[in-house]
Design an enzyme around this catalytic site. Structure first.
Site, PDB file in Angstrom:
ATOM      1  N   ASP A 291       1.025  -1.351   0.076  1.00 13.42           N
ATOM      2  CA  ASP A 291       0.128  -0.156  -0.083  1.00 13.42           C
ATOM      3  C   ASP A 291       1.001   1.273  -0.110  1.00 13.42           C
ATOM      4  O   ASP A 291       2.218   1.223   0.194  1.00 13.42           O
ATOM      5  CB  ASP A 291      -0.843   0.249   1.168  1.00 13.42           C
ATOM      6  CG  ASP A 291      -2.262   0.783   0.941  1.00 13.42           C
ATOM      7  OD1 ASP A 291      -2.294   1.546   0.187  1.00 13.42           O
ATOM      8  OD2 ASP A 291      -3.229   0.730   1.449  1.00 13.42           O
TER       9      ASP A 291
HETATM   10  C1  NOJ Z   1      -4.108   3.875  -0.012  1.00  6.12           C
HETATM   11  C2  NOJ Z   1      -5.329   2.927   0.073  1.00  6.12           C
HETATM   12  O1  NOJ Z   1      -5.299   2.109   1.494  1.00  6.12           O
HETATM   13  C3  NOJ Z   1      -5.413   1.915  -0.935  1.00  6.12           C
HETATM   14  O2  NOJ Z   1      -6.579   1.286  -0.951  1.00  6.12           O
HETATM   15  C4  NOJ Z   1      -5.288   2.432  -2.299  1.00  6.12           C
HETATM   16  O3  NOJ Z   1      -5.398   1.704  -3.113  1.00  6.12           O
HETATM   17  C5  NOJ Z   1      -3.963   3.317  -2.231  1.00  6.12           C
HETATM   18  N1  NOJ Z   1      -3.890   4.477  -1.124  1.00  6.12           N
HETATM   19  C6  NOJ Z   1      -3.560   4.184  -3.684  1.00  6.12           C
HETATM   20  O4  NOJ Z   1      -4.510   5.274  -3.772  1.00  6.12           O
END
Ligand code: NOJ
Length: 765
Positions: A291
């Site tokens: 993430d």
């Molecule tokens: C953080 C989020 O937790 C995740 O779900 C997302 O895909 C990424 N950022 C990218 O935006």
């Protein structure tokens, strides 16, 4: 150029195989067939042989890019990055891809990722709503539509499906998943993977799916976003992991490691999760991306010593690509870790192989660019909007309908007041994970009602209250919300009175209440489930006018509607219904379609009951509910799986094909469902199972089968379910293994998790 450099004969063999396949199957040449595993492997291996260590490390970085400036261009042309996130303009995508393909030494294309969570231009109902449809084929169609729109602008990779089981509605990200249940969650997980990816990775008009957030994020303590989770092995195996396993079985091509700390080992540095379970136990063949900034966060967690250590521990755990806002820890540290011997080149190559395989499978080496001329034909196409409207209709859940207030009797209501801050707000109609939406095309409830009923009725609108935004939206950087100035205290009172007067002078009031679009989603947890702002007061005042009232809820989590459930005669849960949401709500209220959705979670009475999932274990004096809480019943307001219809259904003739089976055998369950009402409508038959005794104690009941089916008035259907070994296998804390116990099992089939039609069977050794 790439072709010359990498493997001329490999490509030739591949083209020949397409030709032969096309001749054999009559397939159109424009539809590339999947490449064989051997061809892809050969292609990737020969490419890897030509790559320098720096290029190999470069492929493992993914960068956030909002404005593609000089710095990014240099990184791309230098082969220092494998993927970019957040670019959605097809011209910018093509420009950057040209740099990657023409300027980088080995001409390796970028893979462009984006959060395509519930649509791209055509915004679908939020995932929790899609789960409420209990219709996996609808999920597939919805995500296939989203994939088509995303792919049209050059996005090859969707950061979805989000598969976190959520049993605490304070957690804002509940809106992104399928709710509390692993069985429903697994069905929806597989359906979404099929929607995003199509029949194979690289299918035309599809994208690579990314299951997230692996794993346990939904159990964040206190429902506070990003907080750590403590999850027992049994809960992990029986509740939190099954949807991810289902996605792997459905062929998901990538996974995202979660942000949070899991049992004191951050998910992004957790080898047990990312390697032992994901690869060794489940045989996952795709690649793992972290993430955003989660690798660097290993330092914040108090887990890694510094960025260098974070890179080592993430790669060792099983992260293949690092997603980061700026330079990645991988980019900055992996070269040094090779020198210290903490990481081997072979490990880096393994990660490369997985990423390059995905790029090859997606066809990016042959077709790196997007056809900009086609974009306008695909985004928001009329057929996409129709699919979206149907999805919103099939997701809505009717929670209350006293004296058949709904569907509306058109002749009885000539003056209709539509009241509430969400009734005419386009932004709040579409929900949290929408950035490329077409706001002018979005239909609010007011607009939908006007076109549905406006010819025969006068429809007037008053917002009544304004829900204040207490802090800037997490996504202010990328959304287009225009926030009107806040009302003064005096104005608030005036607007409230105006709305109440409007309701009082109308024949019917339709209240549209709930939460703003960004009160659910990432960084949007709430400590209260109450209707925000002065919505409750508005509702009670409108009801006090004595006029018939319909409450339409727009939200992504269960809210405190105890008062409404006693005083508002009709309640329709519409969720954040998407681009065509207003038309869908209007058609539902008018009876053009009959609500058939069911809750994908148990609806608590208040925040103090959380968690209150239906699949809990039984305990001392189970019959004495009053002993649980002193001050509130211990049942939810609405049970898991609940949802009414304008029609009525009965369940009968529950039969099992066998009374006794051995541990390896299956049995069939049949039940007759009959539409005893006067509307053609859908019912969702739900099968629940309970194991009476065994090596571990089991939940009072667990969903193990469901089917949504349409029935005409007086029509009867016999539905069939299978209970096999899979449905009876669970992770036992007692034996620390998967077990299938000999035991006596209860079976219930009915319209929700309180189903009473019962049978039982025995399982012997
Ligand atoms: C953080 C989020 O937790 C995740 O779900 C997302 O895909 C990424 N950022 C990218 O935006």
């Amino acid at each position: 150029m790439m072709r010359k450099q990498v493997s001329r004969d490999c490509l030739f063999r591949w083209l020949l195989s397409i030709l032969l396949l096309a001749v054999a199957t009559g397939r159109n040449f424009a539809q590339p067939a999947p490449r064989s595993d051997a061809d892809v492997q050969h292609f990737v291996d020969s490419l890897l042989q030509k790559m320098t260590t720096e290029e190999k490390i470069g492929q493992l970085s993914q960068l956030f890019v909002f404005d593609s400036g000089e710095k990014v261009e240099k990184t791309v042309a230098g082969g220092e990055v494998g993927s970019l996130l957040f670019i959605t303009d097809p011209a910018a995508i093509n420009r950057l891809q040209h740099l990657a393909v023409e300027k980088s030494r080995l001409h390796i294309p970028l893979i462009f990722g984006f959060d395509v969570i519930h649509g791209f231009r055509t915004i679908f109902p939020v995932p929790i709503a899609m789960a409420a449809s209990w219709d996996p084929s609808l999920e597939t169609e919805g995500q296939a539509t989203a994939a088509k729109e995303a792919r049209a602008v050059g996005i090859n990779w969707a950061f979805a499906p989000m598969l976190d089981i959520a049993r605490d509605p304070r957690w804002g990200r509940m809106v992104e998943g399928a709710g509390e249940d692993p069985y429903l969650g697994s069905a929806m997980a597989a359906a979404q993977v099929r929607g995003f990816q199509g029949d194979y990775i690289g299918a035309p008009d599809h994208v690579l799916a990314c299951m997230k957030h692996f794993a346990g994020y939904g159990a964040a303590e206190g429902g506070r976003d990003y907080d750590g989770s403590y999850i027992s092995d049994a809960q992990m195996g029986n509740v939190y992991l099954p949807p991810f396993h289902a996605a792997v079985k459905a062929g998901v091509g990538s996974a995202m490691s979660a942000y949070m700390d899991l049992n004191d080992v951050p998910a992004t540095g957790n080898r047990w999760l990312l390697t032992d379970v994901l690869r060794q136990q489940w045989g996952f063949k795709g690649f793992v991306v972290s993430d955003a900034d989660a690798v660097k966060s290993l330092v914040k967690h108090g887990y890694a010593r510094d960025l260098h250590d974070a890179a080592v521990r993430a790669l060792n755990a099983g992260v293949d690509m690092e997603m980061a806002q700026d330079a990645t820890a991988f980019g900055q540290s992996l070269a040094a870790t090779l020198k210290t011997g903490e990481i081997s080149l072979q490990q880096i190559e393994t990660a490369d192989r997985r990423i390059l395989t995905a790029k090859a499978r997606l066809g990016l080496f042959e077709h790196p660019y997007v056809d900009q001329a086609q974009v306008a034909n695909v985004l928001g196409a009329p057929e996409h909007r129709t699919t979206e409207r149907m999805a919103a209709e099939r997701s809505a859940v009717l929670l209350r309908n006293e004296n058949g207030l709904l569907p509306l009797k058109k002749e009885a209501y000539k003056k209709i007041a539509v009241v509430g801050p969400l009734a005419d707000s386009k932004l709040d109609t579409i929900g949290p994970w929408a950035f490329q939406e077409d706001l002018p095309e979005t239909v609010t409830v007011v607009e939908g009602l006007k076109s549905e009923l406006g010819a025969g009725a006068q429809i007037s609108f008053a917002p009544g209250v304004q829900i204040a935004r207490t802090f800037p939206s997490f996504f202010d950087k990328i959304d287009h919300s225009v926030h009107p100035p806040a009302w003064s205290a005096e104005q608030q009172d005036q607007e409230m009175q105006k709305a109440v007067d409007l309701a009082g002078s109308s024949d019917l009031a339709i209240l549209v209440l709930g939460e703003l679009h960004d009160m659910s989603g990432e960084a949007a947890s709430r400590q209260s489930l109450d209707l925000p702002g002065r919505e409750e007061e508005l509702m009670e005042k409108v009801v006090a006018t004595g006029k018939p009232v319909v409450l339409v809820l727009v939200n992504g989590r269960p809210l405190n509607i105890v008062w409404a459930s006693q005083h508002v005669p009709a309640i329709l849960e519409a969720w954040y219904p998407g681009t065509q949401g207003g038309n869908a709500v209007a058609r539902l209220l008018a009876g053009d379609v009959v609500p058939g959705g069911k809750l994908p979670f148990s609806w608590p009475r208040n925040v103090g009951q959380i968690p209150i999932n239906y699949a809990h274990n039984t305990t001392q004096s189970p019959e004495d509910q009053a002993k649980r809480y002193w001050d509130v019943q211990s049942t939810p307001l609405f049970p898991f799986g609940f949802g009414l219809s304008y029609s009525q259904f009965t369940f009968s003739d529950l039969r099992l094909s066998k009374a006794k089976i051995n541990a390896d055998e299956s049995l069939d369950v049949t039940v007759v469902v009959e539409n005893t009402g006067s509307y053609t409508a859908d019912e969702v038959a739900q099968l629940y199972l309970h194991q009476q005794y065994g090596s571990g104690s089991r939940p009072v009941r667990e969903l193990k089968g469901f089917e949504r089916t349409e029935l005409k008035p007086a029509e009867r259907k016999t539905l069939r379910f299978k209970i096999g070994k899979d449905e009876r296998t669970y992770w036992s804390a007692a034996t620390r293994s998967w077990v299938v116990d000999p035991s006596t099992f209860d079976v219930w089939v009915g319209p929700d998790s309180s189903a009473s039609l019962h049978a039982s069977f025995a399982v012997t050794h």
